[in-house]
Every structure is written in C-alpha cells, then in structure tokens.
Design a protein around this motif. Structure first.
Motif, PDB file in Angstrom:
ATOM      1  N   THR A 107      43.790  43.015  -0.369  1.00  0.00           N
ATOM      2  CA  THR A 107      45.034  42.344  -0.745  1.00  0.00           C
ATOM      3  C   THR A 107      46.155  42.926   0.092  1.00  0.00           C
ATOM      4  O   THR A 107      46.275  44.148   0.191  1.00  0.00           O
ATOM      5  N   SER A 108      46.997  42.078   0.690  1.00  0.00           N
ATOM      6  CA  SER A 108      47.987  42.608   1.629  1.00  0.00           C
ATOM      7  C   SER A 108      49.325  41.883   1.553  1.00  0.00           C
ATOM      8  O   SER A 108      49.411  40.715   1.163  1.00  0.00           O
ATOM      9  N   LEU A 109      50.368  42.612   1.928  1.00  0.00           N
ATOM     10  CA  LEU A 109      51.699  42.047   2.121  1.00  0.00           C
ATOM     11  C   LEU A 109      52.015  42.145   3.607  1.00  0.00           C
ATOM     12  O   LEU A 109      51.896  43.222   4.197  1.00  0.00           O
ATOM     13  N   ARG A 110      52.462  41.050   4.204  1.00  0.00           N
ATOM     14  CA  ARG A 110      52.751  41.012   5.634  1.00  0.00           C
ATOM     15  C   ARG A 110      54.184  41.450   5.934  1.00  0.00           C
ATOM     16  O   ARG A 110      55.085  41.232   5.122  1.00  0.00           O
ATOM     17  N   THR A 111      54.374  42.036   7.093  1.00  0.00           N
ATOM     18  CA  THR A 111      55.718  42.219   7.641  1.00  0.00           C
ATOM     19  C   THR A 111      56.120  40.886   8.286  1.00  0.00           C
ATOM     20  O   THR A 111      55.384  39.897   8.197  1.00  0.00           O
ATOM     21  N   GLU A 112      57.241  40.854   8.968  1.00  0.00           N
ATOM     22  CA  GLU A 112      57.626  39.624   9.675  1.00  0.00           C
ATOM     23  C   GLU A 112      57.124  39.610  11.126  1.00  0.00           C
ATOM     24  O   GLU A 112      57.410  38.688  11.879  1.00  0.00           O
ATOM     25  N   ILE A 113      56.393  40.629  11.485  1.00  0.00           N
ATOM     26  CA  ILE A 113      55.911  40.727  12.864  1.00  0.00           C
ATOM     27  C   ILE A 113      54.672  39.848  13.062  1.00  0.00           C
ATOM     28  O   ILE A 113      53.640  40.064  12.428  1.00  0.00           O
ATOM     29  N   GLU A 114      54.796  38.843  13.910  1.00  0.00           N
ATOM     30  CA  GLU A 114      53.699  37.900  14.157  1.00  0.00           C
ATOM     31  C   GLU A 114      52.830  38.318  15.345  1.00  0.00           C
ATOM     32  O   GLU A 114      51.689  37.852  15.474  1.00  0.00           O
ATOM     33  N   GLU A 115      53.396  39.177  16.203  1.00  0.00           N
ATOM     34  CA  GLU A 115      52.780  39.540  17.481  1.00  0.00           C
ATOM     35  C   GLU A 115      51.280  39.808  17.373  1.00  0.00           C
ATOM     36  O   GLU A 115      50.864  40.779  16.733  1.00  0.00           O
ATOM     37  N   ASN A 116      50.506  38.924  17.951  1.00  0.00           N
ATOM     38  CA  ASN A 116      49.062  39.119  18.075  1.00  0.00           C
ATOM     39  C   ASN A 116      48.293  39.048  16.747  1.00  0.00           C
ATOM     40  O   ASN A 116      47.077  39.269  16.703  1.00  0.00           O
ATOM     41  N   TYR A 117      49.003  38.728  15.653  1.00  0.00           N
ATOM     42  CA  TYR A 117      48.352  38.779  14.335  1.00  0.00           C
ATOM     43  C   TYR A 117      47.256  37.730  14.185  1.00  0.00           C
ATOM     44  O   TYR A 117      46.126  38.039  13.805  1.00  0.00           O
ATOM     45  N   GLN A 118      47.574  36.464  14.484  1.00  0.00           N
ATOM     46  CA  GLN A 118      46.583  35.396  14.302  1.00  0.00           C
ATOM     47  C   GLN A 118      45.355  35.610  15.181  1.00  0.00           C
ATOM     48  O   GLN A 118      44.225  35.406  14.742  1.00  0.00           O
ATOM     49  N   GLU A 119      45.602  36.017  16.412  1.00  0.00           N
ATOM     50  CA  GLU A 119      44.495  36.253  17.344  1.00  0.00           C
ATOM     51  C   GLU A 119      43.568  37.339  16.787  1.00  0.00           C
ATOM     52  O   GLU A 119      42.348  37.200  16.798  1.00  0.00           O
ATOM     53  N   MET A 120      44.180  38.423  16.303  1.00  0.00           N
ATOM     54  CA  MET A 120      43.370  39.526  15.778  1.00  0.00           C
ATOM     55  C   MET A 120      42.634  39.113  14.508  1.00  0.00           C
ATOM     56  O   MET A 120      41.461  39.455  14.331  1.00  0.00           O
ATOM     57  N   ALA A 121      43.319  38.364  13.621  1.00  0.00           N
ATOM     58  CA  ALA A 121      42.680  37.920  12.379  1.00  0.00           C
ATOM     59  C   ALA A 121      41.456  37.046  12.683  1.00  0.00           C
ATOM     60  O   ALA A 121      40.376  37.232  12.101  1.00  0.00           O
TER      61      ALA A 121
ATOM     62  N   TRP B  79      39.724  36.993  15.465  1.00  0.00           N
ATOM     63  CA  TRP B  79      38.712  37.839  16.118  1.00  0.00           C
ATOM     64  C   TRP B  79      37.971  38.691  15.096  1.00  0.00           C
ATOM     65  O   TRP B  79      36.742  38.843  15.157  1.00  0.00           O
ATOM     66  N   MET B  80      38.682  39.227  14.113  1.00  0.00           N
ATOM     67  CA  MET B  80      38.035  40.067  13.109  1.00  0.00           C
ATOM     68  C   MET B  80      37.061  39.261  12.243  1.00  0.00           C
ATOM     69  O   MET B  80      35.997  39.759  11.880  1.00  0.00           O
ATOM     70  N   VAL B  81      37.422  38.006  11.934  1.00  0.00           N
ATOM     71  CA  VAL B  81      36.505  37.158  11.170  1.00  0.00           C
ATOM     72  C   VAL B  81      35.236  36.897  11.982  1.00  0.00           C
ATOM     73  O   VAL B  81      34.120  37.038  11.487  1.00  0.00           O
ATOM     74  N   GLN B  82      35.419  36.542  13.260  1.00  0.00           N
ATOM     75  CA  GLN B  82      34.247  36.291  14.127  1.00  0.00           C
ATOM     76  C   GLN B  82      33.353  37.519  14.220  1.00  0.00           C
ATOM     77  O   GLN B  82      32.132  37.425  14.112  1.00  0.00           O
ATOM     78  N   LEU B  83      33.990  38.674  14.380  1.00  0.00           N
ATOM     79  CA  LEU B  83      33.228  39.913  14.538  1.00  0.00           C
ATOM     80  C   LEU B  83      32.508  40.285  13.233  1.00  0.00           C
ATOM     81  O   LEU B  83      31.336  40.688  13.254  1.00  0.00           O
TER      82      LEU B  83
ATOM     83  N   THR C 185      34.060  51.234  10.023  1.00  0.00           N
ATOM     84  CA  THR C 185      34.199  52.194  11.127  1.00  0.00           C
ATOM     85  C   THR C 185      33.834  51.592  12.492  1.00  0.00           C
ATOM     86  O   THR C 185      33.734  52.314  13.477  1.00  0.00           O
ATOM     87  N   HIS C 186      33.631  50.270  12.551  1.00  0.00           N
ATOM     88  CA  HIS C 186      33.409  49.584  13.826  1.00  0.00           C
ATOM     89  C   HIS C 186      34.644  49.808  14.710  1.00  0.00           C
ATOM     90  O   HIS C 186      35.780  49.641  14.257  1.00  0.00           O
ATOM     91  N   SER C 187      34.441  50.133  15.987  1.00  0.00           N
ATOM     92  CA  SER C 187      35.564  50.548  16.841  1.00  0.00           C
ATOM     93  C   SER C 187      36.655  49.472  16.961  1.00  0.00           C
ATOM     94  O   SER C 187      37.846  49.786  16.869  1.00  0.00           O
ATOM     95  N   ASP C 188      36.261  48.214  17.131  1.00  0.00           N
ATOM     96  CA  ASP C 188      37.274  47.145  17.236  1.00  0.00           C
ATOM     97  C   ASP C 188      38.016  46.953  15.915  1.00  0.00           C
ATOM     98  O   ASP C 188      39.205  46.634  15.893  1.00  0.00           O
ATOM     99  N   HIS C 189      37.296  47.148  14.820  1.00  0.00           N
ATOM    100  CA  HIS C 189      37.909  47.012  13.496  1.00  0.00           C
ATOM    101  C   HIS C 189      38.873  48.181  13.230  1.00  0.00           C
ATOM    102  O   HIS C 189      39.942  47.995  12.644  1.00  0.00           O
ATOM    103  N   LEU C 190      38.519  49.366  13.701  1.00  0.00           N
ATOM    104  CA  LEU C 190      39.416  50.529  13.561  1.00  0.00           C
ATOM    105  C   LEU C 190      40.736  50.278  14.301  1.00  0.00           C
ATOM    106  O   LEU C 190      41.811  50.609  13.787  1.00  0.00           O
ATOM    107  N   LEU C 191      40.636  49.673  15.476  1.00  0.00           N
ATOM    108  CA  LEU C 191      41.838  49.343  16.240  1.00  0.00           C
ATOM    109  C   LEU C 191      42.700  48.325  15.480  1.00  0.00           C
ATOM    110  O   LEU C 191      43.928  48.463  15.400  1.00  0.00           O
ATOM    111  N   ALA C 192      42.041  47.328  14.880  1.00  0.00           N
ATOM    112  CA  ALA C 192      42.768  46.324  14.089  1.00  0.00           C
ATOM    113  C   ALA C 192      43.449  46.982  12.884  1.00  0.00           C
ATOM    114  O   ALA C 192      44.598  46.662  12.553  1.00  0.00           O
ATOM    115  N   GLN C 193      42.763  47.906  12.236  1.00  0.00           N
ATOM    116  CA  GLN C 193      43.346  48.612  11.078  1.00  0.00           C
ATOM    117  C   GLN C 193      44.580  49.406  11.496  1.00  0.00           C
ATOM    118  O   GLN C 193      45.592  49.426  10.791  1.00  0.00           O
ATOM    119  N   LYS C 194      44.470  50.060  12.634  1.00  0.00           N
ATOM    120  CA  LYS C 194      45.590  50.867  13.146  1.00  0.00           C
ATOM    121  C   LYS C 194      46.805  49.969  13.425  1.00  0.00           C
ATOM    122  O   LYS C 194      47.927  50.267  12.994  1.00  0.00           O
TER     123      LYS C 194
END
Lengths: 105, 105
Positions: A16-30, A32-36, A71-80
C-alpha cells in the motif's frame, strides 16, 4: 483483472503506497517491475489499483520466492528510487492466504 | 490512508471486485458498510482503491471477528445485493499477516 490464483495455500504481498508528485520515470519503472515479477519463479499473479492510495497485491507460491523477488537487483534499484522519488509512504505486508472464495456472473 | 495496523500477527481480508454498470444505491451501501465494519469487534483498519478493478483490504484481530463480520445481518444483505446488482465478479481471500514493514518521509 482478478488474479487467477491456484487453490490456497499460497502467499500474498500487500503493498500500500502514497505517491509524491514526482512522475519522473515512474510509469516506466512500474511497467517494468510488473513484467519482471511475472517472470519470477513462484509468481502466481497480481492485482493493482490506485485512487487516494495505491494498493498492489502480488501472489506467490512460497516465502522463498518472495524473498528472492525482494532482493532481485533490478527490484532493489526500483525500491531505492521509490523511497527517493515516487513514494511519500508505503507499507508492505506479507501474508499467508488460507482460504479464498469468489463469484462470477 | 494507509491503515495504522498494530504489529503482526493479525489477519487480512483481500476483496477484489469487478463492478457492473449499475450504480443504484452502491455508494450509499459502500459507505454504510465501511462505517459498520469500523464498529465491529476485532476490526483493525482498511484500505481501498478502484480503477479497472477494486481492491479493498480489511484488517482483523482474528478469524472469529472475520467470521462474525461475514455473517452480520446487514453485511449479508449487502453481499446479496452485491451479487445481484453491483458486481460482475469478485474474489475474497482470507490471509494471515505474518510480517510488515514500511517507510514514511
């Protein structure tokens, strides 16, 4: 779509999450994370919706597959990046699904 | 809002649904069900969002409080109307929350 999970038992990760107003790269990452996630061992499906808050529930065969995905490396980057940019708050709950039932017209 | 649940263990009811186009009395009933759930013994909080699908996760102290809420007379009426009018499909999953962690800015 309602996830077509097998008969229980299996596991759920309720994010469960609350978003900031920062859109930068968010949709692309979301996207990508679903695909992965879909490619990961033990992945059973997911459901997602966002209004005031976002809820994503992913379903997994066992705790080991959840741990590997966490702990998947790409997922860790997304979490960060999530903490730095996209989310003002989130909560992750790991749950054991004991029972399910449904209805379809 | 992200539900302010106590430390695990506790239980989650993950309710995922697809709506019909019938609006009749839906918002009123949804609001009433949230109010009523909040008054129930063992209720710990809930989270809800709808886009293509709706996801409502409610949190409960134990299985007994979930069972009582499921069979509450007003809730049974809502479930009946839900099948008849508001939902084309839904799935309910009962889950035991073992662990949680979060982040807040």
């Amino acid at each position: 779509m309602i996830a077509k999970t097998p008969s229980p038992p299996y596991f759920a990760v309720i994010f469960t999450s609350l978003r900031t107003e920062i859109e930068e790269n968010y949709q692309e990452m979301a996207t990508w994370m679903v695909q992965l996630a879909e490619e990961q061992e033990g992945y059973l499906g997911h459901e997602s919706a966002r209004e005031e808050i976002g809820i994503t529930v992913s379903y997994w065969k066992d705790l080991e597959s959840i741990r590997k995905w966490k702990t998947h490396s790409d997922h860790l980057l997304a979490q960060k990046q999530g903490k730095e940019k996209w989310y003002s708050a989130y909560k992750t709950r790991i749950a054991f699904v004991e029972k399910d039932y449904g209805f379809e017209k």
